[in-house]
Design a protein around this motif. Structure first.
Motif, PDB file in Angstrom:
ATOM      1  N   ARG A  65       0.844  -1.206   0.000  1.00 45.35           N
ATOM      2  CA  ARG A  65       0.000   0.000   0.000  1.00 45.35           C
ATOM      3  C   ARG A  65       0.874   1.249   0.000  1.00 45.35           C
ATOM      4  O   ARG A  65       1.790   1.379   0.814  1.00 45.35           O
ATOM      5  CB  ARG A  65      -0.928   0.016   1.209  1.00 45.35           C
ATOM      6  CG  ARG A  65      -1.928   1.168   1.187  1.00 45.35           C
ATOM      7  CD  ARG A  65      -2.972   1.010   2.278  1.00 45.35           C
ATOM      8  NE  ARG A  65      -3.801  -0.172   2.071  1.00 45.35           N
ATOM      9  CZ  ARG A  65      -4.835  -0.220   1.234  1.00 45.35           C
ATOM     10  NH1 ARG A  65      -5.157   0.854   0.509  1.00 45.35           N
ATOM     11  NH2 ARG A  65      -5.540  -1.322   1.110  1.00 45.35           N
TER      12      ARG A  65
ATOM     13  N   ARG B 144       1.471   4.905   0.982  1.00 38.73           N
ATOM     14  CA  ARG B 144       0.996   5.781   2.053  1.00 38.73           C
ATOM     15  C   ARG B 144       1.057   7.248   1.666  1.00 38.73           C
ATOM     16  O   ARG B 144       0.230   8.050   2.102  1.00 38.73           O
ATOM     17  CB  ARG B 144       1.844   5.572   3.309  1.00 38.73           C
ATOM     18  CG  ARG B 144       1.967   4.133   3.776  1.00 38.73           C
ATOM     19  CD  ARG B 144       0.666   3.585   4.296  1.00 38.73           C
ATOM     20  NE  ARG B 144       0.869   2.293   4.973  1.00 38.73           N
ATOM     21  CZ  ARG B 144      -0.107   1.482   5.301  1.00 38.73           C
ATOM     22  NH1 ARG B 144      -1.361   1.788   5.030  1.00 38.73           N
ATOM     23  NH2 ARG B 144       0.148   0.329   5.908  1.00 38.73           N
TER      24      ARG B 144
ATOM     25  N   ILE C 152      -5.761   8.443  -4.577  1.00 44.83           N
ATOM     26  CA  ILE C 152      -5.426   8.399  -3.152  1.00 44.83           C
ATOM     27  C   ILE C 152      -4.712   9.663  -2.696  1.00 44.83           C
ATOM     28  O   ILE C 152      -4.415   9.789  -1.501  1.00 44.83           O
ATOM     29  CB  ILE C 152      -4.573   7.167  -2.824  1.00 44.83           C
ATOM     30  CG1 ILE C 152      -3.250   7.198  -3.603  1.00 44.83           C
ATOM     31  CG2 ILE C 152      -5.346   5.890  -3.090  1.00 44.83           C
ATOM     32  CD1 ILE C 152      -2.239   6.179  -3.111  1.00 44.83           C
TER      33      ILE C 152
ATOM     34  N   GLY D 118     -10.155   3.280  -1.643  1.00 42.04           N
ATOM     35  CA  GLY D 118      -9.798   4.663  -1.343  1.00 42.04           C
ATOM     36  C   GLY D 118     -10.942   5.599  -1.654  1.00 42.04           C
ATOM     37  O   GLY D 118     -12.029   5.159  -2.028  1.00 42.04           O
TER      38      GLY D 118
ATOM     39  N   ARG E  14      -6.257   6.445   2.789  1.00 44.02           N
ATOM     40  CA  ARG E  14      -5.009   5.691   2.790  1.00 44.02           C
ATOM     41  C   ARG E  14      -4.729   5.054   4.148  1.00 44.02           C
ATOM     42  O   ARG E  14      -3.915   4.148   4.252  1.00 44.02           O
ATOM     43  CB  ARG E  14      -3.827   6.597   2.417  1.00 44.02           C
ATOM     44  CG  ARG E  14      -3.963   7.278   1.082  1.00 44.02           C
ATOM     45  CD  ARG E  14      -2.656   7.925   0.623  1.00 44.02           C
ATOM     46  NE  ARG E  14      -2.147   8.937   1.548  1.00 44.02           N
ATOM     47  CZ  ARG E  14      -2.500  10.212   1.520  1.00 44.02           C
ATOM     48  NH1 ARG E  14      -3.376  10.636   0.646  1.00 44.02           N
ATOM     49  NH2 ARG E  14      -1.959  11.063   2.384  1.00 44.02           N
TER      50      ARG E  14
END
Length: 500
Positions: free
Chosen positions: A199, A201, A231, A489, A492
């Motif tokens: 993922r 960030r 995101i 999303g 996040r």
């Protein structure tokens, strides 16, 4: 790794897809965030142009919209031609149609190259009422005006009365997970990396851009956001699209009950019909994410409608999918504001991701490589980049954000109005007040969890999805598993745990 409660027909039968390990101290030419059709096609185009590419997928490949679509590949898209025409100038409507034709040709060409089975079917936009007939005729006129060779027909191969339809011959349907697997194989064969379970960030628009991920940092000359809702909040694209949840199911029916075509209702609630080999697929009954009291009821309505028209249909699978709808019907694609020319995005496919995902991939590669890299922008790409915003689109956007504000107020008032009770029943969740804190409590697989009910994206109060057993945000469509981990999303970060 958290997943939705109901895997799609395609996900149930998909083989494991080989991927790569997250590289140490890696710098790439292009980092692509999101492993759906947009990210994978973009990655393949860059890799075949000689660029070092890495795709980063937060979940498993195919866990998002691409693996849950009904996978119709069509230039006839319900009433999309009329919708785009009514909210854009004529040149944009024609350019949109040309983008879909280019995407259609590229995708079917790739399927032929990769040996992916494709079923060719006529596509129909049909009506069941007099008002619906008027919409069919409007779509016919709009589609013909932009060069789509449709025809009006009086009857279609469905087991209920219709008042007319638009027909476009020789469109296509396929297994989207087979497409995902083939794209990943082609990317890796061309030297690209595909990594899942990682993922992102944060992204810093430095030189090079720096991605901070759950597995470590990565540097890239360019970054592409291909995550459905972006995101990153720059440009506020999460507020420019509406997240929609819709439902699908697969059924075993007799051979003489299977229609030969791909069908989409022009009325509300929308109902979709296609086949997949010996199975019947029905879908529709969509709604904005987090704004229906019982998503389970929507899936049940789809099942009841199917049972009426296909008596004896035996259920095989049921699932739901998420799409992001742009008010003008045309995807947002290009560089991200305040991204210093290093960060790009694609979003707002309005439920037609099989073609719009490819069209935006073609545009992204053209934008970044340009004529010097052998990617001279096409006329349709130039027109769509200069698309003006008309008053109707502005009005749609105002109404959309007014609805978001209403849900903020409704959620907070509801959460603070009553305390949470004991443990909810299995498969249920409730929002209330724990002291002075909004709390979201659910029981799934015998485990009760208490989370902060505030969406970590922008502070709306989440609602319980009793179909997918998830917490859904009614503001901008983020979704979370019962333990708070992110499913969709733009959020996040996970929901915060309030339990002991």
């Amino acid at each position: 790794m958290e997943t939705d409660a109901h895997p799609s027909l395609w996900q149930q039968s998909a083989p494991d897809i080989p991927t790569d390990r997250f590289p140490d101290a890696e710098r790439v030419d292009v980092a692509i965030i999101g492993g759906g059709i947009t990210g994978l096609v973009t990655a393949l185009l860059f890799a075949r142009s000689g660029k070092r590419v890495a795709v980063l997928e937060a979940r498993r490949l195919g866990d998002g919209t691409t693996g849950r679509t009904t996978a119709k590949v069509s230039r006839l898209q319900g009433t999309q031609s009329d919708h785009v025409r009514s909210r854009n100038i004529a040149a944009v409507a024609r350019a949109y149609a040309e983008s879909q034709a280019a995407a259609f040709d590229w995708l079917l060409g790739f399927c032929d190259e990769a040996g992916i089975p494709v079923e060719r079917r006529d596509a129909f936009s049909y009506a069941t009422t007099r008002d619906g007939r008027a919409r069919v005729e409007a779509e016919y006129r709009a589609a013909r005006a932009v060069g789509i060779p449709v025809e009006l027909v009086a009857r279609v191969d469905l087991p209920f009365a219709t008042t007319g339809a638009v027909r476009l011959a020789d469109q296509a349907q396929l297994d989207p997970m087979a497409l995902v697997a083939a794209l990943v194989e082609a990317i890796r064969a061309a030297g690209g990396l595909v990594v899942d379970g990682v993922r992102v960030r944060a992204v810093h628009a430095s030189s090079p851009a720096e991605l901070l991920t759950s597995s470590g940092p990565m540097d890239a000359d360019r970054v592409v956001l291909a995550t459905g809702a972006p995101i990153l909040d720059r440009g506020l694209y999460f507020a420019k699209v509406t997240a929609q949840r819709s439902y699908a199911a697969a059924w075993r029916v007799a051979e003489d009950q299977r229609p030969h075509g791909m069908f989409l209702d022009v009325e509300q609630p929308t109902r979709s019909v296609r086949t997949s080999g010996p199975l019947l697929l029905t879908g529709g009954f969509g709604h904005p994410v987090g704004r229906r009291s019982s998503p389970r009821a929507a899936a049940d309505e789809l099942a009841a409608w199917t049972a009426v028209h296909w008596p004896g249909a035996e259920p095989v699978a049921e699932w739901s999918a998420q799409d992001h709808v742009a008010p003008h019907g045309v995807p947002y694609v290009g560089w991200l504001p305040r991204g210093r020319g290093r960060i790009y995005l694609a979003t707002g496919f309005s439920k037609w991701g099989m073609t719009n995902g490819v069209a935006t991939a073609l545009t992204l590669v053209s934008d970044i490589l340009g004529a010097d890299g052998g990617w001279e922008p096409t006329p349709w790409q130039r027109v769509l980049h200069r698309r003006p915003t008309l008053p109707q689109t502005v009005a749609d956007g105002v109404g959309q954000n007014a609805a978001v504000a209403l849900w903020y107020a409704k959620g907070w008032l509801g959460a603070l109005a009553r305390p949470v009770g004991g443990s909810p029943l299995e498969g249920m969740g409730e929002v209330g007040r724990d002291g002075f804190r909004p709390a979201a409590v659910s029981t799934v697989d015998g485990t009760t969890r208490e989370l902060c009910a505030i969406c970590p994206h922008l502070g709306a109060i989440v609602t319980w999805n009793d179909f997918e057993l998830s917490w859904d945000c009614p503001a901008h469509g983020s979704r979370f598993a019962p333990d708070g981990s992110v499913l969709e999303g733009p959020a996040r970060r996970p929901m915060r745990n309030l339990g002991g």
